[in-house]
Design a protein around this motif. Sequence first.
Motif, mmCIF file in Angstrom:
data_model
loop_
_atom_site.group_PDB
_atom_site.id
_atom_site.type_symbol
_atom_site.label_atom_id
_atom_site.label_comp_id
_atom_site.label_asym_id
_atom_site.label_seq_id
_atom_site.Cartn_x
_atom_site.Cartn_y
_atom_site.Cartn_z
ATOM 1 N N UNK A 400 0.951 -1.131 0.419
ATOM 2 C CA UNK A 400 -0.158 0.097 0.422
ATOM 3 C C UNK A 400 0.620 1.347 0.246
ATOM 4 N N UNK A 401 1.461 1.229 -0.902
ATOM 5 C CA UNK A 401 2.362 2.024 -1.207
ATOM 6 C C UNK A 401 2.871 2.993 -2.169
ATOM 7 N N UNK A 402 3.215 4.028 -2.617
ATOM 8 C CA UNK A 402 2.634 4.673 -3.961
ATOM 9 C C UNK A 402 4.511 5.102 -4.697
ATOM 10 N N UNK A 403 4.808 4.771 -5.834
ATOM 11 C CA UNK A 403 6.233 5.480 -6.481
ATOM 12 C C UNK A 403 6.038 6.667 -7.507
ATOM 13 N N UNK A 404 7.634 7.189 -6.473
ATOM 14 C CA UNK A 404 7.470 8.359 -7.154
ATOM 15 C C UNK A 404 6.591 8.471 -8.927
ATOM 16 N N UNK A 405 6.218 9.677 -8.795
ATOM 17 C CA UNK A 405 5.297 9.612 -10.122
ATOM 18 C C UNK A 405 4.188 8.749 -10.548
ATOM 19 N N UNK A 438 23.737 -10.072 -3.067
ATOM 20 C CA UNK A 438 22.690 -9.393 -2.956
ATOM 21 C C UNK A 438 21.185 -9.685 -2.686
ATOM 22 N N UNK A 439 20.944 -10.923 -2.448
ATOM 23 C CA UNK A 439 19.581 -11.644 -2.760
ATOM 24 C C UNK A 439 19.145 -11.795 -1.559
ATOM 25 N N UNK A 440 18.220 -11.638 -1.037
ATOM 26 C CA UNK A 440 16.809 -11.352 -2.259
ATOM 27 C C UNK A 440 17.014 -10.276 -2.312
ATOM 28 N N UNK A 441 16.693 -9.978 -3.992
ATOM 29 C CA UNK A 441 16.525 -8.766 -4.515
ATOM 30 C C UNK A 441 15.415 -8.056 -4.768
ATOM 31 N N UNK A 442 14.690 -7.292 -4.020
ATOM 32 C CA UNK A 442 13.873 -6.380 -4.004
ATOM 33 C C UNK A 442 13.163 -4.913 -5.626
ATOM 34 N N UNK A 443 12.279 -5.664 -5.944
ATOM 35 C CA UNK A 443 12.206 -4.977 -7.448
ATOM 36 C C UNK A 443 10.543 -4.025 -7.506
ATOM 37 N N UNK A 444 10.409 -2.229 -8.202
ATOM 38 C CA UNK A 444 8.866 -2.217 -8.067
ATOM 39 C C UNK A 444 8.322 -1.906 -9.383
ATOM 40 N N UNK A 488 16.226 -4.740 -17.821
ATOM 41 C CA UNK A 488 16.302 -3.865 -16.928
ATOM 42 C C UNK A 488 15.442 -4.282 -15.820
ATOM 43 N N UNK A 489 15.508 -3.859 -14.301
ATOM 44 C CA UNK A 489 15.038 -4.051 -13.449
ATOM 45 C C UNK A 489 14.857 -2.905 -12.242
ATOM 46 N N UNK A 490 12.956 -2.681 -11.487
ATOM 47 C CA UNK A 490 13.599 -0.697 -10.692
ATOM 48 C C UNK A 490 14.102 -1.562 -9.477
ATOM 49 N N UNK A 491 15.132 -0.863 -9.010
ATOM 50 C CA UNK A 491 15.350 -1.670 -7.573
ATOM 51 C C UNK A 491 15.504 -0.421 -6.588
ATOM 52 N N UNK A 492 15.008 0.534 -7.233
ATOM 53 C CA UNK A 492 15.382 1.802 -5.587
ATOM 54 C C UNK A 492 13.726 2.341 -5.816
ATOM 55 N N UNK A 493 13.391 2.100 -4.445
ATOM 56 C CA UNK A 493 11.568 3.010 -4.549
ATOM 57 C C UNK A 493 11.278 4.068 -4.651
#
Length: 527
Positions: A400-405, A438-444, A488-493
Motif C-alpha cells: 500500500x505505498x506509491x512510487x514517485x510519478x 545481493x539476494x533477495x533482490x526487491x524490484x518495483x 532491466x528492473x527498478x530496484x530503487x523505491x
Amino acid sequence: GTMRPVRRNFYDPSSAPGKGIVWEWENDNNSWTPYDMDICITIQNAYEKQHPWLDLSSLGFCYLIYFSSMSQMNRQTQRKRRLRRRMDLAYPLTMGSIPKSQSWPVGTSTGTPCSCPQCLLVNSTRAASNAILASQRRKLYPGAVRQSSTFAGAALWPAGTGTAAVAGGMAKGEGLRVPNGAFAPSQSMAGGAPLPGLNNLNQPGTQRGAGLGARATIPPGVPALPVKNLNGTGPVHPALAGMTGILMCAAGLPVCLTRAPKPILHPPPVSKSDIKPVPGVNGICRKTKKKHLKKSKTPEDVVRRYIQKVKNPPDEDCTICMERLVTSSGYEGILSHRGIKPELVGKLGKCGHMYHLLCLLAMYNNGNKDGSLQCPTCKAIYGEKTGTQPPGKMEFHLIPHSLPGYTDSKTIRIVYDIPTGIQGPEHPNPGKKFTARGFPRHCYLPDNEKGRKVLKLLIVAWDRRLIFTIGTSNTTGESDTVVWNEIHHKTEFGSNLTGHGYPDPNYLDNVLAELLAQGVSEANLKD
C-alpha cells in the motif's frame, strides 16, 4: 559601545512556526523533546497533505514518521517512540521579552534532560557546531557579536522594529528583507563589511544533513562541497572536503559542506495483513528448478524445423563463418553430421537471412540447446527461447505505498531469491561453484494496467529462465556470479539517484521492448 545592525529570520505565516505548531517526540525520561524547526516544517507539510508516513532520511535522520499512530520509528533498530503535535506556541510576539515557556523550544526538553542516543546526537551536534563557530569568530574578529546557541530568539519576533542585546550596547533590528520576501540572519562589521564565515552552519541541524539542501539557504558566493557518501555517490571525497573546509574556515572564508543524498531503496515496513495479491495475476510465487532437456529433439531436427533449403544461393558472405555461401561452410572438417553437407544453404523462415546449414548447427550446439534458434543478424527468435538462470524463487504482491510519478497507484513488489550453487552443463564453468550476491533482490512496478502487463511478462521470462544468468558482474568484476540478463528492473523505491528508480516515464515501454527482444510478448500471455 559600538552599534551594529542585525537581521532576523522570518517564517512564512503558513508554515508550522507561523501557525504556532510544534512537533515533539517522547524521550527515554517520558518527557517531550521538540524537533528542530526545519524538521517541524517538513513534518507539518506532510501532515497537511495527508501523507500516511514521512521518511526523514533526506534530512539526515534514519527515522520514519507514521501519522496514523502518531509514532516515530528508527529504521535501523525498529524502535518506536510516541509523537505529538502541539499548537500552543505563541507566535508572533509583539513586544517584550520572549517567555521561556512559549518560545520555540529548539533542542531543549520540556522535562528532565534525556540521555537517549537521539537526544545525544541532536544536542552534541548543536553544541559542537556553535562552539567551533564561536571560537572562530572570537579569533578572527575580537569585537564581533556573539550569537545565541539557538536561532529561535530573533525568529519569533514579528516584522517591524525590535531590540536585541549586543556586545557593548543595544542594537535596533531593522527587519531587512531579502529578494525572496523572507528575512535572513546576517551580521556586519563596523563600517558595513559583512563578517565572513557566518553561513548556514549556525543553524542547528543543517550541518548534519545534507538533505536540507533546498531548505537551508546558502548565502551567495559561499561554495558548497557535496561530500561523497560511503556508497560512492557525490563528487568530492570526504577527506578532501574536510581538509578544504578546515583550511577555508581557518582563513576566515565561508564554506558549506553538504552530503550527497542517499537513495531510498525500500518502502516503509509493511505488515503481512497489508500485503495483497496483484489483481489479474494468478498466484504470488514462482519457482524454477534445474533444466530438463526436451526429448526427441536433436540439433539437426531443430535446424531443419526453422529453415528452407536454398538451391541456388547468392554470392554473399555467411555471417557465421564469413565464407561465401556458394562455397562450403567454414566448419567443414570441424563439424560433421549425417544428412547435412558442408555446401548446403538454408534460409530462415521469418526474416529470410541465409546461412550454411552446418554453420547454424554449430551455432545451435554452442548455445543453450533449448530447441530454439536466434538469427545472428536481426536477432529474430524461432521457437521458445530459454536461458541459463539458476534455480530460485520469484514472489510478487501488492503493497500500500506509491512510487514517485505514480501517486495514484499502489506498488507491485517483486522479490527474487537465488541461492548459491554449482554450475550446470549450460553454464560457463560446469561443476564450479557460483555466488549469488545481493539476494533477495526487491524490484518495483506501479500497479496500473501497463505495470501488471509487465509483471505477467516477467513471470513468463522467469519461467523461461531469462531474468538472470551466470557471468561476470559489471559492478564488482566478480566472475561466476549471478547477474542480470538484459532485462532491466527498478530496484530503487523512493528515488532515482542511481538510475534504477522512479520517476522514469519511459521505463515500462523500455522493459516491454527488452522482453520482446528475448522472445517474450503479449502473444505469450494466457487469458
